[in-house]
Design an enzyme around this catalytic site. Structure first.
Site, short mmCIF file in Angstrom:
data_model
loop_
_atom_site.label_atom_id
_atom_site.label_comp_id
_atom_site.label_asym_id
_atom_site.label_seq_id
_atom_site.Cartn_x
_atom_site.Cartn_y
_atom_site.Cartn_z
N TRP A 352 0.84 -1.21 0.00
CA TRP A 352 0.00 0.00 0.00
C TRP A 352 0.87 1.25 0.00
O TRP A 352 0.39 2.34 -0.26
CB TRP A 352 -0.97 -0.01 1.18
CG TRP A 352 -0.36 0.26 2.55
CD1 TRP A 352 0.80 -0.25 3.04
CD2 TRP A 352 -0.88 1.12 3.58
NE1 TRP A 352 1.03 0.20 4.31
CE2 TRP A 352 0.01 1.05 4.68
CE3 TRP A 352 -2.01 1.91 3.69
CZ2 TRP A 352 -0.19 1.75 5.87
CZ3 TRP A 352 -2.21 2.61 4.88
CH2 TRP A 352 -1.31 2.53 5.95
N GLU A 494 -0.78 -3.03 12.41
CA GLU A 494 -0.05 -4.33 12.31
C GLU A 494 0.40 -4.95 13.63
O GLU A 494 0.85 -6.09 13.62
CB GLU A 494 1.15 -4.23 11.35
CG GLU A 494 0.72 -4.18 9.91
CD GLU A 494 1.88 -4.22 8.92
OE1 GLU A 494 3.03 -4.26 9.32
OE2 GLU A 494 1.59 -4.22 7.70
N LYS A 607 2.07 0.15 16.15
CA LYS A 607 3.33 0.16 15.40
C LYS A 607 3.42 1.47 14.60
O LYS A 607 4.47 2.06 14.48
CB LYS A 607 3.33 -1.03 14.44
CG LYS A 607 4.55 -1.13 13.57
CD LYS A 607 4.45 -2.35 12.66
CE LYS A 607 5.64 -2.45 11.71
NZ LYS A 607 5.46 -3.47 10.69
N GLN A 608 2.30 1.89 14.05
CA GLN A 608 2.31 3.04 13.15
C GLN A 608 0.93 3.66 13.08
O GLN A 608 -0.04 3.10 13.61
CB GLN A 608 2.75 2.60 11.76
CG GLN A 608 1.80 1.63 11.09
CD GLN A 608 2.46 0.90 9.93
OE1 GLN A 608 3.12 -0.11 10.11
NE2 GLN A 608 2.26 1.41 8.74
C1 BGC Z 1 4.68 -1.66 7.49
C2 BGC Z 1 3.70 -1.68 6.35
C3 BGC Z 1 4.44 -1.40 5.06
C4 BGC Z 1 5.60 -2.36 4.90
C5 BGC Z 1 6.45 -2.05 3.69
C6 BGC Z 1 5.78 -2.66 7.22
O1 BGC Z 1 6.71 -2.61 8.25
O2 BGC Z 1 4.04 -1.99 8.69
O3 BGC Z 1 2.70 -0.71 6.54
O4 BGC Z 1 3.57 -1.51 4.00
O5 BGC Z 1 6.42 -2.30 6.02
O6 BGC Z 1 6.99 -0.78 3.78
#
Ligand code: BGC
Length: 766
Positions: A352, A494, A607-608
Site C-alpha cells: 500500500w 499491524e 506500530k504506526q
Molecule cells: C509496514 C507496512 C508497510 C511495509 C512495507 C511494514 O513494516 O508496517 O505498513 O507496508 O512495512 O513498507
C-alpha cells in the site's frame, strides 16, 4: 562516525570517514538507479560485510517452493580489485587520509576519493566515480583513477561476477560467458524459475595521464565469473584511469520481446559499444542533463530560510532523487518495491506504500508515471481475482504484497523471531491485511481526478474501483446488530492481529463501495455505452445493490463521548504500559524484544499510524474535535516502528495547527535514512518515507490537498522556513505555488485552462 546528516551541502551528501563495519548505510542511501535498475553503492574493493546488489525492476524469481518470489541480485560489475606492488587496495589495511564519499543527487553521480598508503609504503591517490545513466536505462559507467606517489606496478582485476546471491538464495543458472575481441566481456544468466534472461556486458578503457592507452588483457572465464587481469607500470606522479562501461538487458525488456537470446546478446553488445565510444564523461553529462530535465526543472521544491531550512531542502530533494531512482517510469508491468531498488529487503515487493505514500508525488509531478503505477494494478487484476476466489470472495482482492502481475499474494508466511516461542513469527498480513484493496481503489480515483485522465478511468480506473467494491461487498459479515462488519483483519497498525472492525478498513471499504455506486450512477446516465461494457464485465446490475447495501448498512466505529475513534473492537480494552523505553530507542521494533506478538495484542501500542491515516485520506468525514482527541490518544501509544508513520503524523500535526510538532516529526522522517543511525538502511532505503517527506513539505507545510475532487491550498510554514515554493500538475495545468510568511501566491505556469481552487479558505480562479 561516517555519515553526518548535518554536513550535507547543497546537493551533496558526504561520508567523511570509512568504517568497514557499517557498509550498508552508504550502500543503500547512496544507491544509484533509473527505475529500470538499481545499483547499491558498494565500493570497488571488497569487504566482508558488503552487499553488492544490482536489481532490475520486475524480474522476479522464486528460488524454491518454500520461498516467495523476489527481485534477484544480478551479476555484479562494480567490483574492481587493485594491487599496488602486490598489495590489495583496501581501506581497512594500510593507512588512509583525505577520505570522502559523496553522492551528488543533482547529477546522480557517486564519487569516492582517498589517499592510501599500502603496508609496503607505496602511496596512491584513489578516485572513483560512478553513474547509472538516467538517459540510457541499461547503462552503468564507472571511472577509477589512481595517481601514483611512487613508482609502482598496478595490477587490476575487473569483470562480471555472478557469484552473488540474495542472502544466500541463488536465482540464476549460467547460460553463456565469453569475451568478444579479447575486450568485451559478456555474462548471460537466466533466472531459475521465471526464466528471465539477463545479458550483462562490460568493457574497459585505459588512460595514462589523460591519453588513451592499450593494455594487454589476460582473459579468464571461471565458474560464475568472467574477468580480465591487466597490469601497468606507473612512475611517481603518473595518473592512470580505468573507465568501465557496463550494461544490462533482460528478456523482460519491452524492446527485447520476441528476441532470441543470441539476438539480445548481439543488440546489447552493439549498444554497449555506443556507450563505450561516448566514454564516462559524456555519459555522465548526458545523465545529469536527464536528471535536470526530468526531475529538478520539472518538479522543483524550494525551501528558503536559515541553516535548518538548508538541511530540509536537501532532505526533500534527497527524497525526490530516490523517488526517481526507483520508479519504473518506463514500464507499467512493474511497480515500486518497499526498499526501492536499493536492497533486498521486502524482496522488491510493492505494498500500500505505493498508493498511499508515493503515488501523490507522482500524480502531482509526473502524472504519466503515476498512470503506469496504477496500470500495474489494473494489469494485476487476474491475481487479485484469484486471491478473492481462493478465499471464497468475489471481485478483486489485491495482494498485500505484489510482484509479478499474475502472482497474486507474495507475502512471506514467516518473518522475525518470537522471543517466547523461539520460532519464526507468522505474518498474517498476506492473509488478512485487506485494506490494500480499498487503497488501490483510492489511488486509482486520486489519479483519475487529479490528472483528469478520463481515458485511464474508462480503461482501468472504473473497473478497479468497482471490482474492489465487489470484493468488499462479498467480504462483509452481517452481525447480530443487523449491520455489516469486517471481522478478523490486520489494520495498518499491524501490531494487532485478528481484530474486528478496524476503523481504517471499514471506512475505506465503505468509501470504496460508495465510489463504485456513484460512478455506476453517473456512467449509467452519462456514458451508457461504457456502462454497458463495464456491466458485461463486472455485472454492475447485480453488484450495484450489494455495494449500496454494504455502504448504507456498514458498521462504522464511532467515537465515544471522549471523541476518540476506536481503532478496532479491542484496542481500547488493552493494557496501557509505559512505552518511553521504546520511544527513546534508536532502532525500531524494540518492543518485540520484550513481548511477543501474542502479548502485544493485549497492550495499547501501535506500530504506526492507523486511524490517523484515515483522517488524512478522508479528511472531511471527521470533525476536528474527533481528530484532535484521537490524535492525543494515539500519539501517546504509537512507536513509529514503521517508516510510514512519522510523515503521516507530521501532516496531521500541521493540519491541527501544532507547528512545532509537525516540524519535529518532519525532521524525524528525514532522519529515517539520512540520520546518524548506521544500521537502519542496511536492507535498503525506505521508499514510502520519501513519499511521506514530500507530503510533509507540500501537503503538510504547503497545505496542498485534493478533497472530494477540489484542490485546496492552506499552508502553514514552519518557523524555520521563510519561503516554500513548489509546482504541481492539476488536471493538466502546471501550477506554481509560493508560500511566504505573509501569504500564498498561486500561478498557472501552463497558462492554459482556468483553474478554480480554494486558497486559505477562499474560492479562487486563476
Ligand atoms: C509496514 C507496512 C508497510 C511495509 C512495507 C511494514 O513494516 O508496517 O505498513 O507496508 O512495512 O513498507
Amino acid at each position: 562516525m561516517g555519515m553526518d546528516y548535518s554536513r550535507v551541502k547543497d546537493w551533496i551528501i558526504r561520508e567523511d570517514s570509512f568504517d568497514a563495519d557499517h557498509l550498508g548505510k552508504c550502500e543503500a542511501i547512496m544507491s544509484l538507479g533509473n527505475g529500470y535498475m538499481g545499483l547499491r553503492s558498494a565500493t570497488e574493493e571488497r569487504y566482508l560485510g558488503e552487499t553488492r546488489d544490482m536489481l532490475v525492476n520486475g524480474t522476479f524469481n522464486k528460488f524454491d517452493e518454500n520461498e516467495v518470489t523476489e527481485l534477484p541480485n544480478a551479476a555484479d560489475v562494480t567490483a574492481v580489485e587493485l594491487r599496488i606492488d602486490g598489495e590489495r587496495f583496501a581501506l581497512d589495511q594500510g593507512s588512509v587520509s583525505d577520505y570522502g564519499r559523496e553522492l551528488n543527487i543533482r547529477t546522480g553521480e557517486l564519487t569516492r576519493s582517498a589517499k592510501w598508503t599500502a603496508k609496503n609504503g607505496k602511496s596512491i591517490v584513489f578516485e572513483a566515480k560512478r553513474i547509472v545513466s538516467l538517459a540510457r536505462l541499461h547503462d552503468i559507467a564507472a571511472r577509477i583513477s589512481v595517481t601514483a606517489a611512487d613508482d609502482m606496478t598496478l595490477r587490476i582485476r575487473s569483470g562480471i561476477s555472478a557469484r552473488v546471491t540474495n542472502t544466500g538464495s541463488q536465482h540464476f543458472s549460467e547460460v553463456e560467458k565469453r569475451f568478444y575481441d579479447k575486450k568485451y566481456m559478456q555474462f548471460v544468466e537466466k533466472t531459475t524459475e521465471s526464466g528471465v534472461v539477463f545479458v550483462v556486458n562490460s568493457v574497459h578503457k585505459f588512460f595514462l595521464n589523460g591519453e588513451p592507452m592499450e593494455l594487454a588483457t589476460d582473459v579468464n572465464i571461471e565458474h560464475r565469473i568472467v574477468f580480465a587481469d591487466y597490469s601497468v607500470e606507473l612512475k611517481a606522479g603518473d595518473s592512470f584511469t580505468i573507465e568501465k562501461i557496463s550494461s544490462v538487458n533482460t528478456s523482460r525488456d519491452f524492446d527485447a520481446q520476441g528476441m532470441s537470446v543470441s539476438e539480445l546478446q548481439g543488440c546489447s553488445l552493439e549498444a554497449l559499444k555506443e556507450a563505450e565510444a561516448m566514454g564516462y564523461q559524456a555519459l555522465a553529462d548526458e545523465s545529469a542533463a536527464a536528471w535536470k530535465e526530468e526531475v529538478w526543472d520539472r518538479a522543483p521544491v524550494v525551501i528558503e530560510g536559515g541553516e535548518d531550512a538548508e538541511l530540509d531542502q536537501f532532505a526533500v530533494r534527497f527524497a525526490q532523487y530516490h523517488m526517481r531512482a526507483f520508479v519504473p517510469a518506463h514500464d507499467n508491468r512493474m511497480n515500486i518495491g518497499a526498499k526501492g531498488l536499493s536492497g533486498e529487503g521486502y524482496k522488491g515487493h510493492c505494498f500500500w506504500d505505493t498508493e498511499i505514500f508515493l503515488l501523490p508525488y507522482y500524480i502531482f509531478t509526473a502524472p504519466e508515471t503515476a498512470r503506469k503505477l496504477e496500470e500495474y494494478r489494473y494489469l494485476s487484476l487476474p491475481g487479485a481475482h484469484r486471491k478473492a476466489a481462493e478465499n471464497g470472495y468475489s471481485g478483486a482482492m489485491f495482494p498485500w504484497e505484489s510482484a509479478w502481475l499474475d502472482d497474486g499474494e507474495t507475502c512471506p508466511l514467516y518473518a522475525g523471531t518470537d522471543i517466547i516461542t523461539g520460532l519464526p513469527i507468522k505474518v498474517w498480513s498476506g492473509i488478512i491485511e485487506q485494506h490494500i484493496s480499498a487503497d488501490v481503489a483510492f489511488g486509482a480515483w486520486q489519479y483519475g481526478v487529479i490528472a483528469d485522465d478520463e481515458e485511464f478511468m474508462e480503461n482501468c480506473g472504473y473497473e478497479l474501483i468497482m471490482d474492489t467494491a465487489t470484493f468488499w461487498a462479498s467480504r462483509l459479515e452481517k452481525g447480530e446488530d443487523g449491520r455489516y462488519h469486517i471481522n478478523d483483519v490486520v489494520g495498518p497498525d499491524e501490531y494487532h492481529e485478528h481484530v474486528n472492525d478496524n476503523a481504517f478498513t471499514n471506512y475505506m471499504a465503505r468509501w470504496n463501495m460508495n465510489k463504485a455506486a456513484e460512478y455506476a450512477d453517473s456512467l449509467r446516465a452519462e456514458k451508457p455505452e461504457l456502462y454497458a461494457k463495464l456491466d458485461a464485465k463486472l455485472d454492475i446490475k447485480t453488484n450495484y445493490g450489494k455495494w449500496t447495501d454494504g455502504r448504507d448498512n456498514m458498521f462504522l466505529p464511532q467515537p465515544a463521548e471522549d471523541n476518540i475513534l476506536p481503532m478496532d473492537d479491542r484496542f481500547m480494552d488493552g493494557e496501557f504500559i509505559d512505552l518511553s523505553k521504546y520511544k527513546a530507542q534508536d532502532h525500531v521494533g524494540g518492543i518485540m524484544k520484550d513481548y511477543n506478538l501474542e502479548q502485544i495484542q493485549h497492550i495499547q501500542v501501535c506500530k504506526q499510524a492507523d486511524c490517523l491515516v484515515l483522517f488524512y485520506l478522508l479528511e472531511d468525514e471527521f470533525p476536528a474535535e474527533v481528530k484532535k482527541a484521537s490524535w492525543d490518544y494515539y500519539v501517546e501509544r504509537t512507536l513509529h516502528d514503521s517508516s510510514l508513520s512519522l510523515s503521516t503524523h507530521s501532516v496531521m500535526a500541521a493540519d491541527m495547527g501544532d507547528d512545532e510538532m509537525a516540524y519535529d516529526l518532519f525532521k524525524r522522517s528525514c532522519a529515517i535514512d539520512l540520520g546518524p543511525y548506521m544500521g537502519t538502511s542496511d536492507a535498503g532505503i525506505h521508499a514510502a518515507s520519501f513519499g511521506g517527506i514530500w507530503q510533509c513539505a507540500v501537503y503538510g507545510f504547503g497545505g496542498l490537498r485534493m478533497l472530494d475532487g477540489r484542490l485546496r491550498i492552506e499552508p502553514r510554514l514552519p518557523e524555520a522556513w521563510d519561503r516554500l515554493s513548489y509546482t504541481v500538475m492539476w488536471k493538466g495545468e502546471k501550477l506554481g505555488v509560493t508560500v511566504a510568511k505573509d501569504g500564498v501566491d498561486v500561478e498557472n505556469l501552463t497558462g492554459g485552462k482556468k483553474v478554480s481552487l480554494t486558497v486559505c479558505g477562499k474560492e479562487t480562479t486563476i
